[in-house]
Design an enzyme around this catalytic site. Structure first.
Site, PDB file in Angstrom:
ATOM      1  N   ASP A 285       0.865  -1.200   0.041  1.00  0.00           N
ATOM      2  CA  ASP A 285      -0.010   0.256  -0.026  1.00  0.00           C
ATOM      3  C   ASP A 285       0.816   1.399  -0.161  1.00  0.00           C
ATOM      4  OD1 ASP A 285      -2.325  -1.306  -0.126  1.00  0.00           O
ATOM      5  OD2 ASP A 285      -2.796  -1.331   1.816  1.00  0.00           O
ATOM      6  N   GLY A 286       1.946   1.364   0.593  1.00  0.00           N
ATOM      7  CA  GLY A 286       2.901   2.333   0.717  1.00  0.00           C
ATOM      8  C   GLY A 286       3.615   2.865  -0.656  1.00  0.00           C
TER       9      GLY A 286
ATOM     10  N   ASN B  42      -4.593   9.013   2.853  1.00  0.00           N
ATOM     11  CA  ASN B  42      -4.910   8.415   4.242  1.00  0.00           C
ATOM     12  C   ASN B  42      -5.326   9.707   5.059  1.00  0.00           C
ATOM     13  OD1 ASN B  42      -4.585   5.635   3.612  1.00  0.00           O
ATOM     14  ND2 ASN B  42      -2.467   5.755   4.462  1.00  0.00           N
TER      15      ASN B  42
ATOM     16  N   ALA C  47      -3.734  11.342  22.283  1.00  0.00           N
ATOM     17  CA  ALA C  47      -3.151  11.678  23.640  1.00  0.00           C
ATOM     18  C   ALA C  47      -3.531  12.752  24.204  1.00  0.00           C
ATOM     19  CB  ALA C  47      -1.576  11.352  23.526  1.00  0.00           C
TER      20      ALA C  47
END
Length: 274
Positions: free
Chosen positions: A64-65, A137, A204
């Site tokens: 996919d990269g 993405n 986070a």
């Protein structure tokens, strides 16, 4: 019509390079070119990947990269992915099927002048006088570094309405295609491909809100403060250093990516994730 095909093989992957050579031999009735790195490996003439925008089809051989790289370079040129990676969310064609599948797509192009493909949204990010390369993405906005003392305060607004504000490592906005990438690693939701949505996910955060799924045409504003510097990043590659206080605008780009050929089985690919 004469069909022009570009072929891009994963760099330094002998299996991908060998398959590229096989495709060149099999596509006798098409005009084929390969990327420069592959050309050097198989003894053919090569061209930069970015010059393949004038092709009717570009075949990406690798994981996919590799396909993400090809998509950045060739824009709206249809891409067919041959999967040599572990999972294959974007690359639906198995290596053993590559020759007949590519030949069928080329035959369709020759007969109809178009490919039967699906379009994938990309994201654009911009600020005061700058923009990033579109992301297939995700767009990530984060502080100077991940971890204690390295974040920033980021306010999230969707269509002008405030959703959350917190000190966080960062915030990412992902497409359905990117739901299985960085977003998944940050405990974001899986979204089935083809869904007209975007994902907004804090990273986070000290006062975290749940990841938010919004309409794909939503306008998202990420206002960054309380940091000496910050970064906006497209698909982990295109990067812009920011000077807070500043605002990053994220929305769907005008030009999607077109994937040609068969579709991958989303749920089967999920089973391959560790």
């Amino acid at each position: 019509m004469d069909v022009a095909v570009g072929i891009v093989a994963q760099r330094d992957n002998e299996r991908a390079q060998a398959l590229a050579a096989t495709l060149i031999d099999s596509l006798e009735d098409a005009t084929t070119v390969v990327d420069e790195a592959t050309a050097a490996a198989i003894g053919e003439g090569g061209v930069p990947v970015a010059s393949m925008t004038d092709r009717d089809l570009v075949v990406s051989i690798g994981g996919d990269g590799t396909l993400l790289f090809v998509a950045r370079e060739v824009g709206q040129t249809p891409i067919l992915g041959v999967n040599l990676g572990e999972v294959g969310f974007l690359n639906a064609v198995a290596p053993d099927d590559a020759v007949p599948v590519v030949a069928n797509v080329v035959d369709s192009l020759r007969a109809d002048g178009a490919v039967d493909g699906r379009q994938l949204d990309r994201l654009r990010a911009d600020g005061d006088g700058w923009d990033l390369e579109p992301a297939l993405n995700e767009i990530v906005v984060h502080g100077p570094r991940r971890g204690h003392g390295g974040g920033a305060t980021i306010e999230i607004r969707v269509d002008g309405e405030r959703y959350a504000e917190s000190h966080a490592d960062g915030v990412l906005v992902a497409t359905p295609t990117g739901s299985t990438a960085y977003n998944l690693g940050e405990d974001g939701p899986l979204v089935r491909p083809g869904t007209d949505t975007l994902i907004v996910n804090q990273m986070a955060a000290t006062e975290a809100m749940p990841p938010l799924v919004v309409d794909h045409d939503a306008e998202i504003e990420l206002a960054v403060t309380d940091a000496e510097t910050a970064y906006a990043i497209s698909d982990g590659r295109s990067r812009r250093e920011l000077e807070p206080p500043t605002t990053v605008n994220v929305s769907v780009a005008d030009e999607p990516v077109t994937l040609a050929g068969p579709r991958s089985n989303f749920f089967e690919a999920l089973e391959k994730l560790e």
